[in-house]
Design an enzyme around this catalytic site. Structure first.
Site, short mmCIF file in Angstrom:
data_model
loop_
_atom_site.label_atom_id
_atom_site.label_comp_id
_atom_site.label_asym_id
_atom_site.label_seq_id
_atom_site.Cartn_x
_atom_site.Cartn_y
_atom_site.Cartn_z
N LYS A 1 -89.00 -74.23 45.04
CA LYS A 1 -88.27 -73.80 43.84
C LYS A 1 -89.23 -73.05 42.91
CE LYS A 1 -85.07 -76.59 42.09
NZ LYS A 1 -84.43 -77.85 41.58
O1 G3P Z 1 -81.61 -78.84 39.99
C1 G3P Z 1 -81.79 -78.59 38.60
C2 G3P Z 1 -81.13 -79.71 37.85
O2 G3P Z 1 -81.62 -80.94 38.25
C3 G3P Z 1 -81.32 -79.56 36.35
O3 G3P Z 1 -80.50 -80.50 35.79
O4 G3P Z 1 -79.67 -81.98 34.06
O5 G3P Z 1 -81.99 -81.00 33.87
O6 G3P Z 1 -79.97 -79.56 33.55
P1 G3P Z 1 -80.54 -80.78 34.22
#
Ligand code: G3P
Length: 221
Positions: free
Chosen positions: A85
């Site tokens: 990533k």
């Molecule tokens: O894969 C990216 C995801 O985990 C981000 O999630 O909840 O940090 O926006 P969040």
């Protein structure tokens, strides 16, 4: 459509792998922190093993340049099933597309992350990203429409023949998962608690209870 588990919790990865529904596991530094990882290098190798034969997504921790490239190559060498990533930009807004393009040309499977707009998706696909993560919850947080970004991105990828796969990420609940599916995401990455809710339904429980009670009554008669 692929389902990834957004988690660094080994027990959750084992559990959901055992359910036969996982195509892989995604992580990022926030997920590792939230799930109590203290030795990332060792943990990532172990999580990649648990995710196999699915793909395991590990994120770089350098913002850009040759340090990012070197880290990405190290992470990619952890196991055959690792995708890297790479955020689409740095915190200062500098493009990471050159790094994504260089890694892709070197044979590294790249997941361009932190994408919030159609423009970012288009550029990530042009740079050769295998996966493109659209953080739908974060789009919605800012008053946007994450599902609409996904839908337009899918139409654009199909129209121009790009084989990058869209990952709906940052889902906040089961409704986000359903909207992402409707919008044409190739993959959705789901935290364990939301995956459990997706499988559950109050009236399914009630229905199964009726079945079991009827079976018991029949046996007793
Ligand atoms: O894969 C990216 C995801 O985990 C981000 O999630 O909840 O940090 O926006 P969040």
């Amino acid at each position: 459509m692929k389902i990834f588990l957004d988690s660094a919790d080994a027990s959750q990865i084992k559990f959901w792998s055992g359910q036969g529904i996982l195509d892989g596991v995604t992580t990022n530094p926030l997920v590792l922190q939230r799930d109590g990882v203290t030795d990332p290098e060792r943990a990532l190798a172990e999580l990649a093993r648990l995710a196999a034969p699915g793909v395991f997504h590990a994120e770089v921790t350098h913002a850009g340049g040759q340090q990012l490239i070197a880290e990405a190559r190290e992470l990619a060498a952890l196991a055959d099933n690792v995708a890297i990533k790479v955020p689409v930009i740095t915190p200062e807004g500098e493009s990471c597309l050159a790094e994504i393009s260089e890694l892709t040309r070197a044979g590294v499977v790249v997941n361009t992350t932190a994408c919030l707009t159609l423009g970012q998706v288009v550029l990530a696909a042009k740079a050769g990203a295998r996966y493109i993560s659209v953080l739908v919850g974060r789009v919605d947080d800012e008053g946007g429409n994450g599902a609409e970004v996904l839908e337009k991105a899918r139409i654009w990828l199909d129209r121009w023949g790009y084989d990058s796969e869209l990952i709906a990420a940052s889902v906040r609940g089961t409704a986000d998962v359903m909207r992402s599916i409707d919008a044409g995401a190739h993959c959705v990455t789901v935290p364990p608690a939301i995956l459990a809710k997706l499988a559950d339904h109050k009236f399914s429980r009630h229905t199964v209870r009726e079945f079991l009670d009827a079976a018991a009554a029949t046996k007793a008669s």
